[in-house]
Write an enzyme that holds these catalytic residues in place. Structure first.
Site, PDB file in Angstrom:
ATOM      1  N   ASN A 151      -0.438   1.535   6.123  1.00 28.04           N
ATOM      2  CA  ASN A 151       0.289   0.553   5.318  1.00 28.04           C
ATOM      3  C   ASN A 151       0.910  -0.424   6.299  1.00 28.04           C
ATOM      4  OD1 ASN A 151       1.889  -0.881   3.551  1.00 28.04           O
ATOM      5  ND2 ASN A 151       3.461   0.701   3.407  1.00 28.04           N
ATOM      6  N   GLY A 152       0.647  -1.716   6.096  1.00 26.95           N
ATOM      7  CA  GLY A 152       1.167  -2.719   7.024  1.00 26.95           C
ATOM      8  C   GLY A 152       0.101  -3.752   7.303  1.00 26.95           C
ATOM      9  N   LYS A 207       5.945 -11.562 -26.871  1.00 28.03           N
ATOM     10  CA  LYS A 207       6.829 -10.629 -26.147  1.00 28.03           C
ATOM     11  C   LYS A 207       7.563  -9.729 -27.139  1.00 28.03           C
ATOM     12  CE  LYS A 207       5.634 -10.601 -22.770  1.00 28.03           C
ATOM     13  NZ  LYS A 207       4.694 -11.546 -22.339  1.00 28.03           N
ATOM     14  N   CYS A 242       0.843  -1.192   0.000  1.00 29.03           N
ATOM     15  CA  CYS A 242       0.000   0.000   0.000  1.00 29.03           C
ATOM     16  C   CYS A 242       0.879   1.243   0.000  1.00 29.03           C
ATOM     17  CB  CYS A 242      -0.874   0.036   1.247  1.00 29.03           C
ATOM     18  SG  CYS A 242      -1.981  -1.370   1.378  1.00 29.03           S
ATOM     19  N   HIS A 298       3.259 -25.536 -44.075  1.00 30.33           N
ATOM     20  CA  HIS A 298       1.931 -25.298 -44.638  1.00 30.33           C
ATOM     21  C   HIS A 298       1.658 -23.810 -44.726  1.00 30.33           C
ATOM     22  CE1 HIS A 298       1.132 -29.581 -44.196  1.00 30.33           C
ATOM     23  NE2 HIS A 298       1.765 -29.470 -43.038  1.00 30.33           N
ATOM     24  N   GLU A 347       4.613 -17.440 -27.033  1.00 28.08           N
ATOM     25  CA  GLU A 347       4.903 -16.435 -26.023  1.00 28.08           C
ATOM     26  C   GLU A 347       6.118 -15.590 -26.434  1.00 28.08           C
ATOM     27  OE1 GLU A 347       3.434 -15.094 -23.689  1.00 28.08           O
ATOM     28  OE2 GLU A 347       4.948 -14.196 -22.401  1.00 28.08           O
ATOM     29  N   LYS A 403      -2.221  -2.507 -19.266  1.00 22.86           N
ATOM     30  CA  LYS A 403      -1.814  -3.624 -18.404  1.00 22.86           C
ATOM     31  C   LYS A 403      -2.980  -4.567 -18.156  1.00 22.86           C
ATOM     32  CE  LYS A 403       0.876  -5.926 -15.714  1.00 22.86           C
ATOM     33  NZ  LYS A 403       1.777  -6.779 -16.499  1.00 22.86           N
ATOM     34  N   GLU A 408       5.174  -7.136 -28.787  1.00 21.34           N
ATOM     35  CA  GLU A 408       4.601  -6.085 -27.946  1.00 21.34           C
ATOM     36  C   GLU A 408       5.633  -5.073 -27.465  1.00 21.34           C
ATOM     37  OE1 GLU A 408       2.353  -7.289 -24.455  1.00 21.34           O
ATOM     38  OE2 GLU A 408       3.642  -8.993 -24.090  1.00 21.34           O
ATOM     39  N   ARG A 433       3.868   1.167  -6.936  1.00 20.77           N
ATOM     40  CA  ARG A 433       3.839   0.155  -5.877  1.00 20.77           C
ATOM     41  C   ARG A 433       2.755  -0.890  -6.133  1.00 20.77           C
ATOM     42  NH1 ARG A 433       6.480   2.286  -1.243  1.00 20.77           N
ATOM     43  NH2 ARG A 433       5.321   1.024   0.219  1.00 20.77           N
ATOM     44  N   TRP A 435      -3.391  -2.151  -1.808  1.00 16.33           N
ATOM     45  CA  TRP A 435      -3.146  -3.441  -2.446  1.00 16.33           C
ATOM     46  C   TRP A 435      -3.752  -4.456  -1.486  1.00 16.33           C
ATOM     47  CZ3 TRP A 435      -1.344  -5.515  -6.907  1.00 16.33           C
ATOM     48  CH2 TRP A 435      -0.832  -6.813  -6.890  1.00 16.33           C
TER      49      TRP A 435
END
Lengths: 391, 594
Positions: free
Chosen positions: B97-98, B471, B2, B490, B467, B589, B474, B27, B71
């Site tokens: 935070n914690g 990568k 957080c 083919h 993949e 994202k 992108e 964060r 978070w």
């Protein structure tokens, strides 16, 4: 003093194979890298702004320390492209520091007490310590508190007071460097110009790793000060005695016997029936199978040790997979590093990612390079280069 | 992870706080909120991005305020669970935070005393405790409240009608920024670095009382002189921990991610806490649903589940599955989504559930929508991922799928034991790939000169080819296609030539000979070949123009080491071409629209 510059760009060439995959400052002693010991000592003295000069294998340092939040500090990194000397390294931090700051080597192990006095001193100053073999280091000649000269690696010397490589400077140091590449030269230059430099002595911890076997020695010395901690599970019938630190999620299975001082990392699986004798450090995610004995050794992360192995005075680097009945007993051995010969009592030293078949025997002083593969029932000795195959 | 912020000064607090919160976005968070003193106390919070919060929030006038990015840990992301949290009277606001370890017990006690709790968070006990002890001196009340609290915290407390912020910390970061007739508070310096570089680091066990023009710090009941530091570096550098890009930092975090996930497995095995649902694998047919990189993880998962559990598994793009008319039978769905908010995946999960099927969600975000739709959620322990191109979360997804397969495996115990041993070595094997960064960067430099590339693989390394191509396209904008090696004849063969390099993922399994044949055919069309192959494989070295050596692992784990190598290849190719690696054009994202 509000800021510290830590020099951690060096390779540590004499410490191969362990410094092939990491800089010298990232060698692990008593469960954490030397550099972490230094960062913690600095932080505990109230210095939170840290500049680390990196170079050789810098990613290892980035991955471990990051921005420093885990250690309660703010770290910024500066890269020294070529490792030309300590003054050259420090010069890279010119735009990052202001007023007064501390300079420390990232590859000498210290603790909080070592610099507790020194952080209050006014620049320019050098921290010294009395050692047994001063001829390895820069010997300090002083008149009371003032520095007279630093003599690098003298053949003979009366004084056993040496330069720890820890200094207090102001930003004007950058203008005094000239073309000098090492800090002791810069200091000697300052003295020539009649600029005073203070000398302060410490009786705190200051340990240097020069040769691979020093890892075992330092590990022993530092482990004695690691507080006991229990993070894992100790099954009924297992016995833990003395100063032992056990990480989270580690299991010490029945009939194991752990004698401190010892540090065992997180997520390890030890036993049943394993003996861990003093002074042993075991990294994270290590498996030690039944009936093995580990004594005065350093076992890196992700290592697997098969059943009924005996490991004494040895260093097993991260990621080694060792099948059962591996023997690395301690004995006297003559080891050659560059052109010097040393007699030491030692077991075996295995680099990163070695794979050993069952019943391999390592003679005292055997050094296997990184990623070596050794078939079952082989006897190894001497120095095997990286990626050796013993068939 | 957080983030907390606070402001007290002469400017309007709201825009300053929102600006600080934006700087803490790195964060990782799922919800955010602010509180300012204006007509008492005004709170505005929601489970949205800071940008959205800033747009929808009413304009408050006060010059004192606090803010938070959350978070989720205790309680999912929602408006109610977002910070700041208030006391019963709505006069005391707290951001935290914690983790408060004894909050259940405190909550029970406070509830019995008549306090009313609205959220599921651990944090909410703090404002109520402070309310309990408040006799007018806010700082004294905070100190009294903290005596009862166990765990870690960095908190900022404000009270209606008081031009003062009270802070405290234990084991969580908190720093105070000193301005001109204004002061700032944050979890991390970057939050307010645009306003001031003069800072005071609060130490564990200290509390502070901050007004417009003064900062008082108390340690163990005694006032101490604050120690001022000066920050000289830019905000962006600090967050990336030395690396130039988040993508590279996250690639390098992968050995640790694997180790953390492994720890969870062994813990679960040790306590036999694998739930009933995972035991259901092998009972119903498996239907795996995912999009993008997660889809590639699912394809690897199909091979692993079919090999080890010996049951058929189907993998579907969630976006395509939603257009299908019929769902056959009552499948066991495994939905894979990093954010837990991918709209297509969520819709597909609901479809499976409405057909009476059960769904396991694999996600990186605690309490995300996917976890609420699923019957069971398995969390990847990758930590927040900032780079748009997924790296460490993909590897973490693979680890979960390996675990699902291994804990339900029908394979003989010797094979499982040897796989477990290999799995424990995996962090180190990935590190070995990272140690070859220099070699891979060299090959990437070569690759970066081309505009088209093919990735090929067979068997379990076919998803690796997909993949690798994803990568590369992108982050470097090089047009890349992944193909099963056998399919290249083919069609794609028509495109091969000097200007189309081919990247081949070679594994030492039963596809090896066929891969060698494919590579020979491609060489005959004069395409440059970059081969990923086991260290020391002479035959491949002879055939390929460039070799990326990867360490030996059981072929079931070869996607892990191979994908890490291809991530580095894409990263360095993009870097060579000067692309905005962490934030590629047109991409987001988390894709929350269908």
């Amino acid at each position: 003093m509000k800021q510290a510059v830590i020099l951690a760009a060096g390779e540590g060439q004499r410490l191969r194979p362990f410094t092939v995959t990491r800089p010298k400052a990232m060698l692990s002693i008593a469960g954490k890298p030397i550099l972490q010991h230094v960062v913690e000592a600095v932080a505990q003295n109230g210095i939170r702004q840290i500049v680390i000069i990196v170079g050789y294998k810098k990613e290892e340092i980035f991955d471990y320390l990051g921005a420093g939040d885990q250690f309660g500090v703010n770290i910024t990194y500066v890269t020294q492209e070529r490792q030309l000397g300590t003054a050259h390294a420090l010069a890279q931090a010119r735009d990052m520091v202001h007023d007064e700051f501390l300079v420390l080597p990232g590859d000498n192990l210290i603790d909080t007490g070592t610099i507790a006095q020194f952080v209050t001193v006014h620049p320019d100053a050098v921290l010294t310590k009395k050692v047994e073999k001063p001829s390895r280091y820069g010997v300090v000649a002083a008149d009371g508190n003032s520095l007279l000269a630093i003599i690098e690696k003298p053949k003979e010397t009366e004084s056993n007071l040496v330069n720890t490589g820890i200094y207090a400077f102001g930003t004007d140091i950058f203008d005094l460097m000239d073309t000098r590449l090492d800090i002791p030269d810069v200091l000697n230059g300052m003295l020539e110009q009649k600029r005073p430099v203070t000398v302060m002595e410490t009786d705190g911890t200051w340990l240097d790793v020069v040769y691979p076997w020093d890892i075992i020695k330092l590990n022993d010395a530092v482990l004695r000060h690691v507080p006991a901690k229990l993070g894992g599970t100790i099954e009924t019938g297992a016995y833990v005695k003395g100063q032992v630190s056990i990480g989270q999620n580690t299991v010490i299975r029945a009939n194991s016997y752990v004698l401190g001082p010892a540090v065992i990392g997180e997520h390890c699986d030890i036993g049943p029936g394993v003996c861990i004798l003093p002074s042993t450090s075991i990294g994270n995610n290590v498996v030690i199978s039944p009936f093995s004995v580990i004594e005065n050794s350093m076992i890196g992360e992700d290592v697997h040790i098969g059943p009924a192995s005996v490991i004494q005075d040895s260093v097993i680097d991260k990621g080694c997979v060792i099948k059962g009945h591996f023997t690395a007993c301690s004995g006297e051995a003559e080891l050659r590093i560059n052109d010097e010969f040393h007699m030491v009592n030692i077991g075996a030293m295995l680099g990163t990612g070695c794979r050993l078949g069952s019943s391999v025997v390592a003679q005292p002083g055997a050094i296997a390079g990184n990623y070596s593969q050794i078939q079952a029932l082989k006897l190894i000795g001497g120095r095997l280069p990286d990626r050796s195959y013993v068939v | 992870m957080c983030g907390i912020v606070g402001y007290i000064g002469e400017r309007r607090a709201q825009p300053v706080l929102l600006g600080c919160l934006r700087k803490l976005e790195y964060r990782g968070y799922d919800s955010c909120g602010i509180a300012v003193t204006a007509d008492g106390l005004q709170v505005y919070k929601d489970a949205v991005r800071v940008e959205a919060l800033a747009k929808s929030a009413p304009q408050f006038g006060g010059t004192v305020g606090i803010g938070h990015t959350r978070w989720a840990t205790h309680g999912g992301p929602s408006k109610i669970n977002a910070h700041p949290h208030l006391d019963c009277a709505g006069r005391i606001a707290v951001v935290h935070n914690g983790v408060i370890t004894n909050f259940r017990e405190l909550r029970r006690k406070l509830a019995a005393e008549g306090h009313i709790f609205l959220s599921e968070t651990d944090t909410e006990v703090i404002p109520h405790l402070i309310e309990k002890y408040d006799t007018g001196d806010l700082e004294a009340a905070v100190v009294a409240a903290l005596r009862e609290i166990e765990g870690s915290y960095a908190i900022v407390v404000m009270k209606a009608g008081e031009a003062r912020l009270v802070v405290a910390r234990k084991d969580s970061p908190l720093v105070i920024g000193i301005g001109d007739r204004e002061n700032f508070i944050a979890s991390d310096v970057p939050a307010f670095l645009e306003h001031t570089g003069r800072v005071i680091y609060l130490e564990d066990g200290q509390t502070g009382s901050i007004t417009r023009s003064g900062i008082r710090i108390n340690s163990g009941g005694r006032e101490i002189a604050p120690k001022e530091d000066k920050v000289l570096w830019s905000a962006n550098e600090a967050q990336k921990g030395g690396y130039d890009h988040f993508m590279l930092k996250e690639i390098h975090e992968q050995p640790r991610v694997i180790r953390n996930t492994l720890a969870e497995f062994t813990q679960a095995e040790e306590t036999a806490s694998g739930s009933d649902l995972t035991r259901e694998i092998g009972v119903s047919p498996i239907l795996m649903l995912a999009c993008g990189t997660s889809y590639h993880a699912a394809l690897v998962g199909k091979y692993v589940l079919e090999d080890l559990v010996n049951i058929p598994a189907t993998v579907e793009f969630a976006s395509e599955f939603n257009h299908r008319k019929n769902i056959f039978g009552k499948p066991l769905g495994i939905a894979i989504t990093q954010s837990g908010e991918t709209a297509d995946t969520l819709k597909a999960m609901k479809r499976v559930r409405s057909q009476g099927g059960r769904v396991i969600a694999v996600t990186n975000v605690v309490g995300s929508t996917a976890s609420r739709i699923a019957n069971q959620t398995i969390y990847t322990r990758a930590g927040p991922e900032i780079s748009v191109a997924a790296t460490k979360t993909f590897i973490a997804q693979l680890m979960i799928l390996y675990w699902l397969a291994m804990s339900n495996s029908k394979a003989d115990s010797r094979r499982i034991a040897s796989l477990l041993l290999e799995l424990r070595q995996l962090p180190n094997r990935v590190q070995q790939v990272l140690d070859n960064e220099g070699i891979i960067a060299g090959h990437a430099k070569f690759l970066s000169r081309y505009e088209h590339a093919f990735f090929i693989g067979r068997g379990i390394n076919y998803p690796v080819a997909l993949e690798g191509a994803l990568k590369l396209k992108e982050v470097s904008y090089i047009h890349a296609e992944g193909y099963p090696a056998g399919e290249t004849k083919h069609g794609p063969f028509a495109l091969l030539g000097r200007e189309t390099p081919v990247i081949a993922a070679v594994s030492r399994d039963d596809t090896y000979e066929a891969m060698m044949t494919s590579m020979k055919e491609i060489k005959a069309r004069s395409s440059p070949v970059i081969a990923l192959s086991e260290d020391g494989d002479g035959a491949v070295e002879e055939l390929a123009d460039f070799v990326i050596p990867v360490p030996h692992v059981d072929c079931i784990f070869s996607p892990v080491v191979n994908c890490v190598a291809l991530q580095l290849l894409a990263y360095y190719a993009a870097r060579e071409r000067g692309c905005p690696i962490d934030f590629p054009r047109n991409l987001a994202k988390s894709v929350t629209v269908e």
